[in-house]
Structure formats: C-alpha cells, structure tokens
Enzyme design. Structure first.
Site, short mmCIF file in Angstrom:
data_model
loop_
_atom_site.label_atom_id
_atom_site.label_comp_id
_atom_site.label_asym_id
_atom_site.label_seq_id
_atom_site.Cartn_x
_atom_site.Cartn_y
_atom_site.Cartn_z
N LYS A 108 50.32 -5.23 -36.85
CA LYS A 108 51.36 -5.30 -36.19
C LYS A 108 51.73 -7.05 -35.76
CE LYS A 108 55.66 -3.44 -34.28
NZ LYS A 108 56.53 -4.54 -33.91
N GLY A 130 49.49 -8.18 -24.06
CA GLY A 130 50.92 -7.95 -24.30
C GLY A 130 51.13 -7.64 -22.18
N SER A 131 52.45 -7.10 -22.51
CA SER A 131 53.49 -6.86 -21.24
C SER A 131 52.22 -5.20 -20.78
CB SER A 131 54.38 -6.68 -20.98
OG SER A 131 55.13 -5.49 -22.14
N GLY A 148 54.85 -1.89 -21.94
CA GLY A 148 54.57 -1.97 -23.03
C GLY A 148 52.93 -1.66 -23.91
N GLY A 149 52.44 -2.11 -23.22
CA GLY A 149 50.64 -1.30 -23.42
C GLY A 149 50.52 -0.17 -22.83
N GLU A 177 44.81 -5.42 -22.98
CA GLU A 177 44.83 -6.34 -21.96
C GLU A 177 46.65 -6.93 -21.34
OE1 GLU A 177 46.23 -9.58 -20.23
OE2 GLU A 177 45.21 -10.44 -21.98
N CYS A 190 47.58 -15.87 -19.76
CA CYS A 190 46.96 -14.86 -19.06
C CYS A 190 46.27 -14.38 -17.56
CB CYS A 190 46.55 -12.95 -19.87
SG CYS A 190 45.00 -14.05 -20.77
N GLU A 207 52.84 -9.74 -11.52
CA GLU A 207 52.79 -10.64 -12.11
C GLU A 207 53.61 -11.66 -12.45
OE1 GLU A 207 50.18 -12.02 -16.09
OE2 GLU A 207 50.98 -10.45 -16.78
#
Length: 504
Positions: free
Chosen positions: A182, A239-240, A243-244, A263, A300, A389
């Site tokens: 995606k 990603g965030s 969202g993750g 991650e 990251c 973060e």
C-alpha cells in the site's frame, strides 16, 4: 530517463485505475493525479499473491537471488527519474534521495547474498535411532519456510528504503513471500516508478505477475481490508504509533490472527556521563545538534532526549547545542500534515509544567525549525508526556542530580529503538550500571556516537520493545529481518525424494 506518472495501480502485472482520484502534494514541481485504491483492488492483489505463492514460494534460492538483484538493477536504470520525482514530492535534497536509493538497492543485493548462503534456513537434522529403548526415534529434519503473501505499508519519511522496494519488501521476497504494497500518499509518483522497476524484473524473469502488487492512495478502509484479508499472512509497517496500533489491533482481531511487524516511534534518549561531558561537552553538544536537525529531524532514530547531570559542564553542553541549532534554518518537511504535527508537539512540550525554553524559533507552512527545551529529572518522571515522540528537530534536555537519578530515568523509559551512552574511561562504573537497563529498553545501544543512520548489515537490529515496535523479537533492518516472514517446519520420516530441495 524521463518519468511522467500515469497514476495507476499495479495489480498482477496490469496497470489499472478506478473511478476516484487524488492529487499529490509535492514540495515543489507539478502535482499529479493518482487512482484511489478500492476494496476490489485489494482483493484482486491478494488473490494474485496467493496464486503466485504456489510457484514463487517454492522457487530456488538462486532464482529469488537473481530476482532481487534484477530489481536493484532496474531501480538503478531509473536513478535520475527517481531522484527527480522523489525530490519534488518530498522536498528532500538530491543527495539524500541518491543515498537512499543506494541503500535500497544495497538491501536488495544483501538479501540476495544472504539467501544464497542459506544459513537463514536454520536447517537441523536428528538422525533416526531405530534401536533406541524403550522407543525408537524417527528421523526428524527442520527448516524455515515462507509464510505466504505479505502486506507492506510504505513509510512517509523514507520514500525508497522503507517503502515500495524497501527493507520489508526485500526481506519478504527473499523469504519466498509475494508482496502487496500500500503506497504512501506522500510520495505516490516515487512509489509508481519503483513499482515499474519491480514489474520490469518480473517480466524479464517470467515470474508469476502476482509476486508483487502496488495499491495507491485509498482511504482507511483500504488499509483495513488489506490487513484483514484472509490470504495475507503478515504485515510490515513503519509509521505513527496511533496508525500502527490501529492496524496491530485489526490483525489481532482477525478470525485467524496474523503477526503485525510495526516500527512505530521512539525518542532515542542519550545518557551523557559526567567525565565525558567534562572532557568534551561542547563537542558532544554540537554533534547532537547536527543529528537532531538532520533531515528536519524526520528520522525514527532521531535522538530527541539528552539526560545529563546538572552543573557547569552541563551548561557548556547545552550552550554548544543551542549555538549550533540556532544556525539551522527552516527545512521543508515531508508533508503538510507532518509540519502541523510537529508544531502541535512543540506546543505540548512548551506548555508543560516545569519545562523551560532554551531555543525558540518560528516555523509555519511546511517548514520546520529547531526548538530546544530543558526540564528536571523529577519533572520528567512526573510527566509521561515529555517522553512522547515529537517528529522533527526538537530536543529536550533532562537535568538530573546524579548517576542514581540518571538510572531512575533509564528505568522509567518505555521501549526505544535506540539508547546512547556518551562516556569516557572514568564513566565505566556508571555505564556498567546503566547497560542492563538500556539493553532491556532498546533494540540498539550505542556509545559515543549518534543513532541517526542505521547500518544495513547482518548484526543490525532496528526494533525494540513496545512502543518502538510491536514485536520485540524482530528487526526491520539487517538480514535478520527475513525471519519475520518465515516459520519452522519439521519433517518426520519423509522420504528424501519428497523433501524440499534445500533440506533433502
């Protein structure tokens, strides 16, 4: 080679579109229209991937190595065009895109060499013991096997190395798993041209076209459908945290749960030990500023936290970091949304009780400028928000009373991608006290360097306890990343002419 995006999805060897479109938002240059992914696109791609697995999953290691190297070659053939569209979409400088392309092709070639060597198969054999009493033992062999189709979500901050043909895709293809990507809407043109390179490799080697598909854009229902599709066997994500975690929960809630290798986020704290700060505090402070502001802080592994014993040496360190950061001008962030999130994170830190400004600046639109704050160890321990973060060039200095409070700070950490020690010989005793804590908190522990820049090699771990990643036993960088897409199978008394070639 010139490149003009056509805005279509690649599904099972065919470039297809849909009725709805979205427009890219480049940092500079022309915008382009792209087809929005649909649930039918997801189903077609996953079905093709499952069909491809029956041939690709049982191909030889040499055949897959040739495929990975051919993808790298095809990406290199499109080097200039990739740099052009990549810089337009992301605002990253040409040198960064060129370096990231080199890392991407190096990852592909590294996995090709890794599977050719065969050690990843972890082959084991227990010979038959027909005369063993009271019961005989059969011959038992073990080998790692690919799990099936894998879904990969492109990352916003690495349009090449963690996206369409990035580490997750390279590891899955090396293992023998077809991939459905995606693409990230922040850089759809970059995703498209890399997908063209993969498609060219598939065509040249006459592989099943379902080995790789790219679905662009799409609302959240497309991502949801992908991770919940019954033919997908694992998911790779960078990603965030929000969202993750949402996708992780969807994977766990499936009728047949699957692993989600996400991650997510990390503040990557640095612990500055007293002798090192006394001897070279200014040097370390200047180095921290460079690492913190590199690429607008959009890594990251960005070291957002400095933990230091209060005193004159700490003042020197802080002043050097402030002076270096003050020279950093506005930098373009990858998306407007990231710039907004950075400013929101800045405001949260700035408005927290017990936090003082060290360096403030002004940033608006899609730009980021550095900010530097400081607080006490006591305040840090009382306010968990300070450990969250902020994605961008923002640093927080935590002044502690002594080594004991520094150890308490370390124990309070949630999972991290990295933890760093800055130390000299006289700091050895304190470093020894900290090490058991830091290795429990992070996937990678460094000394006297900065964590930005993740080497792609056999010994690298890019992961850590939650929330740094959703699976503390996995890495998304380095050859160990292939283990995410394999499972062990034991073969008991199977005739040798029936066994898979790699273990017969």
């Amino acid at each position: 080679m010139t490149f003009e995006p056509h805005g279509k999805h690649l599904i099972a060897g065919e470039w297809v579109s849909g009725t709805e479109q979205f427009s890219s938002s480049p940092a500079h240059g022309p915008a382009h229209n792209f087809s929005v992914g649909t649930l039918s696109h997801v189903d077609a791609a996953c079905s093709a991937a499952e069909d491809a697995f029956w041939s690709y999953g049982y191909s030889t290691r040499s055949e897959r190595a040739v495929f990975l190297n051919r993808i790298a070659d095809e990406i290199d053939l499109r080097a200039d065009a990739i740099t052009q569209i990549g810089t337009q979409e992301t605002g990253l400088p040409e040198a960064r895109l060129q370096g990231e392309r080199g890392r991407t092709t190096a990852q592909l070639r590294l996995f090709a060499s890794h599977i050719e060597a065969g050690d990843y198969l972890d082959r084991r054999t227990d010979a038959a013991l027909p005369d063993r009493q009271p019961l005989p033992r059969p011959e038992i062999r073990l080998m790692q096997r690919p799990i099936g189709p894998v879904a990969v979500f492109g990352a916003s901050n690495f349009p090449l190395a963690f996206s369409t043909a990035g580490g997750d895709t390279a590891a899955a293809l090396a293992a023998g798993c077809p991939v459905v990507v995606k693409g990230h809407s922040a850089h759809p043109g970059t995703s498209e041209i890399v997908a063209e390179a993969i498609d060219a490799a598939i065509t040249a080697l006459d592989l099943h076209p379902g080995v790789f598909s790219l679905i662009q854009g799409g609302r959240r229902d497309v991502g949801t459908a992908l991770v919940q599709h019954p033919l997908i066997r694992a998911v790779g994500f960078t990603g965030s945290l929000a969202g993750g975690r949402a996708l992780f929960d969807l994977c766990a809630a499936r009728p047949e749960p699957i692993p989600f290798f996400g991650e997510l986020g990390s503040v990557n704290p640095m612990f500055l030990l007293p002798d090192a700060v006394t001897a070279r505090g200014a040097e370390i402070g200047t180095g921290w500023a460079g690492s913190l502001s590199m690429g607008a802080g959009q890594f990251c592994t960005n070291p957002g936290i400095s933990v230091i014993v209060d005193g004159p040496a700490a003042d020197t360190y802080v002043e050097a970091a402030k002076e270096a950061l003050a020279k950093v001008g506005p930098q373009v962030m990858l998306t407007d949304g990231m710039a907004e999130a950075y400013r929101a994170g800045r405001d949260t830190i700035a408005q927290s009780a017990g936090v003082q400004d060290v360096l403030t600046s002004v940033c608006d639109l899609r730009n980021a400028t550095p900010y530097l704050f400081e607080t006490t160890g006591e305040n840090w321990l009382a306010n968990h928000t300070l450990g969250e973060e902020v994605f961008g060039p923002l640093g927080l200095i935590v002044r502690v009373a002594d080594g004991n409070e520094m150890l308490t700070i370390a124990k309070s950490l949630v999972g991290q991608l990295t933890c760093t020690l800055h130390m000299d010989k006289g700091d050895t005793d304190l470093a020894r006290r900290l090490m058991p804590v830091l290795e429990r908190k992070a996937g990678r522990v460094l000394a006297n360097s900065f964590p930005t820049g993740v080497e792609v090699c056999d010994a690298m771990v890019h992961g850590g306890p939650y929330p740094a990643s959703t699976n503390f036993g996995a890495t998304s960088v380095g050859t160990m990343a292939i283990r995410r897409f394999l499972r062990p199978v034991s073969y008991q008394n199977i005739p040798h002419d029936v066994l898979p070639q790699d273990i017969a």
